[in-house]
Design a protein around this motif. Structure first.
Motif, mmCIF file in Angstrom:
data_model
loop_
_atom_site.group_PDB
_atom_site.id
_atom_site.type_symbol
_atom_site.label_atom_id
_atom_site.label_comp_id
_atom_site.label_asym_id
_atom_site.label_seq_id
_atom_site.Cartn_x
_atom_site.Cartn_y
_atom_site.Cartn_z
ATOM 1 N N UNK A 1 -0.485 -3.553 -1.853
ATOM 2 C CA UNK A 1 -1.539 -2.553 -2.097
ATOM 3 C C UNK A 1 -0.890 -1.405 -2.873
ATOM 4 N N UNK A 2 -0.403 -0.377 -2.166
ATOM 5 C CA UNK A 2 0.197 0.789 -2.836
ATOM 6 C C UNK A 2 1.606 0.507 -3.377
ATOM 7 N N UNK A 3 2.278 -0.497 -2.835
ATOM 8 C CA UNK A 3 3.662 -0.802 -3.188
ATOM 9 C C UNK A 3 3.722 -2.226 -3.740
ATOM 10 N N UNK A 4 4.371 -2.394 -4.893
ATOM 11 C CA UNK A 4 4.494 -3.737 -5.466
ATOM 12 C C UNK A 4 5.575 -4.533 -4.724
ATOM 13 N N UNK A 5 5.503 -5.852 -4.758
ATOM 14 C CA UNK A 5 6.556 -6.663 -4.147
ATOM 15 C C UNK A 5 7.940 -6.361 -4.738
ATOM 16 N N UNK A 6 8.003 -6.082 -6.030
ATOM 17 C CA UNK A 6 9.279 -5.778 -6.673
ATOM 18 C C UNK A 6 9.850 -4.456 -6.150
ATOM 19 N N UNK A 7 8.993 -3.448 -6.007
ATOM 20 C CA UNK A 7 9.440 -2.178 -5.427
ATOM 21 C C UNK A 7 9.929 -2.393 -4.003
ATOM 22 N N UNK A 8 9.190 -3.188 -3.236
ATOM 23 C CA UNK A 8 9.542 -3.437 -1.841
ATOM 24 C C UNK A 8 10.869 -4.184 -1.725
ATOM 25 N N UNK B 1 7.819 -6.173 6.956
ATOM 26 C CA UNK B 1 7.163 -5.743 5.727
ATOM 27 C C UNK B 1 5.759 -5.268 6.076
ATOM 28 N N UNK B 2 5.486 -3.978 5.861
ATOM 29 C CA UNK B 2 4.136 -3.447 6.062
ATOM 30 C C UNK B 2 3.280 -4.039 4.948
ATOM 31 N N UNK B 3 2.348 -4.909 5.325
ATOM 32 C CA UNK B 3 1.669 -5.764 4.358
ATOM 33 C C UNK B 3 0.177 -5.500 4.269
ATOM 34 N N UNK C 1 1.302 -12.290 1.344
ATOM 35 C CA UNK C 1 2.059 -13.329 2.046
ATOM 36 C C UNK C 1 3.471 -13.508 1.486
ATOM 37 N N UNK C 2 3.938 -12.561 0.710
ATOM 38 C CA UNK C 2 5.248 -12.689 0.074
ATOM 39 C C UNK C 2 6.383 -12.008 0.804
ATOM 40 N N UNK C 3 6.305 -11.915 2.124
ATOM 41 C CA UNK C 3 7.344 -11.233 2.904
ATOM 42 C C UNK C 3 8.750 -11.795 2.654
ATOM 43 N N UNK C 4 8.927 -13.139 2.592
ATOM 44 C CA UNK C 4 10.284 -13.642 2.361
ATOM 45 C C UNK C 4 10.908 -13.138 1.056
ATOM 46 N N UNK C 5 10.127 -13.063 -0.023
ATOM 47 C CA UNK C 5 10.660 -12.579 -1.299
ATOM 48 C C UNK C 5 11.055 -11.111 -1.211
ATOM 49 N N UNK C 6 10.316 -10.317 -0.436
ATOM 50 C CA UNK C 6 10.655 -8.900 -0.247
ATOM 51 C C UNK C 6 11.979 -8.782 0.502
ATOM 52 N N UNK C 7 12.121 -9.501 1.599
ATOM 53 C CA UNK C 7 13.328 -9.403 2.425
ATOM 54 C C UNK C 7 14.541 -10.000 1.710
ATOM 55 N N UNK D 1 14.600 -13.663 9.667
ATOM 56 C CA UNK D 1 13.152 -13.670 9.848
ATOM 57 C C UNK D 1 12.571 -12.614 8.921
ATOM 58 N N UNK D 2 11.415 -12.935 8.306
ATOM 59 C CA UNK D 2 10.693 -11.981 7.458
ATOM 60 C C UNK D 2 9.281 -11.910 8.015
ATOM 61 N N UNK D 3 8.916 -10.750 8.549
ATOM 62 C CA UNK D 3 7.690 -10.611 9.323
ATOM 63 C C UNK D 3 6.753 -9.597 8.678
ATOM 64 N N UNK D 4 5.504 -9.983 8.488
ATOM 65 C CA UNK D 4 4.493 -9.052 8.008
ATOM 66 C C UNK D 4 3.910 -8.278 9.175
ATOM 67 N N UNK D 5 3.797 -6.964 9.014
ATOM 68 C CA UNK D 5 3.255 -6.109 10.070
ATOM 69 C C UNK D 5 2.208 -5.167 9.474
ATOM 70 N N UNK D 6 1.389 -4.586 10.354
ATOM 71 C CA UNK D 6 0.309 -3.702 9.907
ATOM 72 C C UNK D 6 0.821 -2.355 9.414
ATOM 73 N N UNK D 7 1.803 -1.803 10.106
ATOM 74 C CA UNK D 7 2.316 -0.479 9.731
ATOM 75 C C UNK D 7 3.715 -0.319 10.309
ATOM 76 N N UNK D 8 4.535 0.489 9.618
ATOM 77 C CA UNK D 8 5.888 0.798 10.067
ATOM 78 C C UNK D 8 6.035 2.316 10.218
#
Length: 156
Positions: free
Chosen positions: A57-64, A99-101, A106-112, A132-139
C-alpha cells in the motif's frame, strides 16, 4: 581494531549502528548458553523510522526489502552488544521477519530476503539460516518490517 565481520561490513560500505533502545520492557538481545536471541528489530535509522505504513500500500516491496536489510543490521548490532564481538558468530540459526502487509500482499518472503541476503553478504556460510516470513496487520510505530534472529556463538 575491528574484527573480520566488521571489516566485511566496511567493505560493503556499511557500518554497525548504535543498538536501538527498547520501546518497552525488554532487552535488545540476550544470551542463553551459546545462543544470542535478539528482540524484534525495527528499521530504525538515527532513532527514527525512515518510512511507515503497509507493504503493498504505502510502502513498495522494494522499499520494504531495503528496510529489512536495515533491520538485520540493527539485529547484528544487538548481537554484538551481548557477544562483545561479531566474530563470535558461529552461525545464524533462525531469522523471523514480520511484514506489515496490505490485505492482498503476499510477497513477504521477497521482503525478508533483504535481511537474509545481508546476513549472507556479511557472514558468508555462517549467515545461512532457517527462516519464517510472516504477514501481519500492524507493527510497532507503524513500521513496515521487523526482524528478529537467533545466533549460535563460539566460546568467548
Amino acid at each position: 581494531m575491528s574484527g573480520v565481520v566488521e571489516s566485511r561490513l566496511a567493505e560493503l560500505g556499511l557500518s554497525l549502528p548504535e543498538v536501538v533502545p527498547p520501546l518497552a520492557s525488554y532487552q535488545p538481545a540476550v544470551v542463553s548458553g551459546r545462543y544470542a536471541f535478539t528482540s524484534g528489530q525495527l528499521p530504525m535509522v538515527d532513532g527514527k523510522l525512515p518510512v511507515t505504513g503497509k507493504v503493498g500500500a504505502e510502502v513498495t516491496p522494494e522499499e520494504a526489502k531495503d528496510l529489512a536489510r536495515t533491520c538485520a543490521l540493527n539485529a547484528l548490532a544487538a548481537v554484538k552488544s551481548v557477544a562483545g564481538d561479531l566474530d563470535r558468530v558461529a552461525r545464524v540459526v533462525k531469522v523471523v521477519g514480520f511484514v506489515a502487509s496490505a490485505a492482498d500482499f503476499t510477497g513477504q518472503p521477497a521482503v525478508v530476503n533483504g535481511a537474509s541476503e545481508l546476513l549472507g553478504e556479511v557472514l558468508g556460510d555462517k549467515g545461512v539460516h532457517a527462516r519464517s516470513a510472516v504477514g501481519v496487520a500492524v507493527l510497532p510505530l507503524d513500521a513496515p518490517v521487523e526482524v528478529e534472529m537467533q545466533v549460535e556463538l563460539t566460546e568467548a
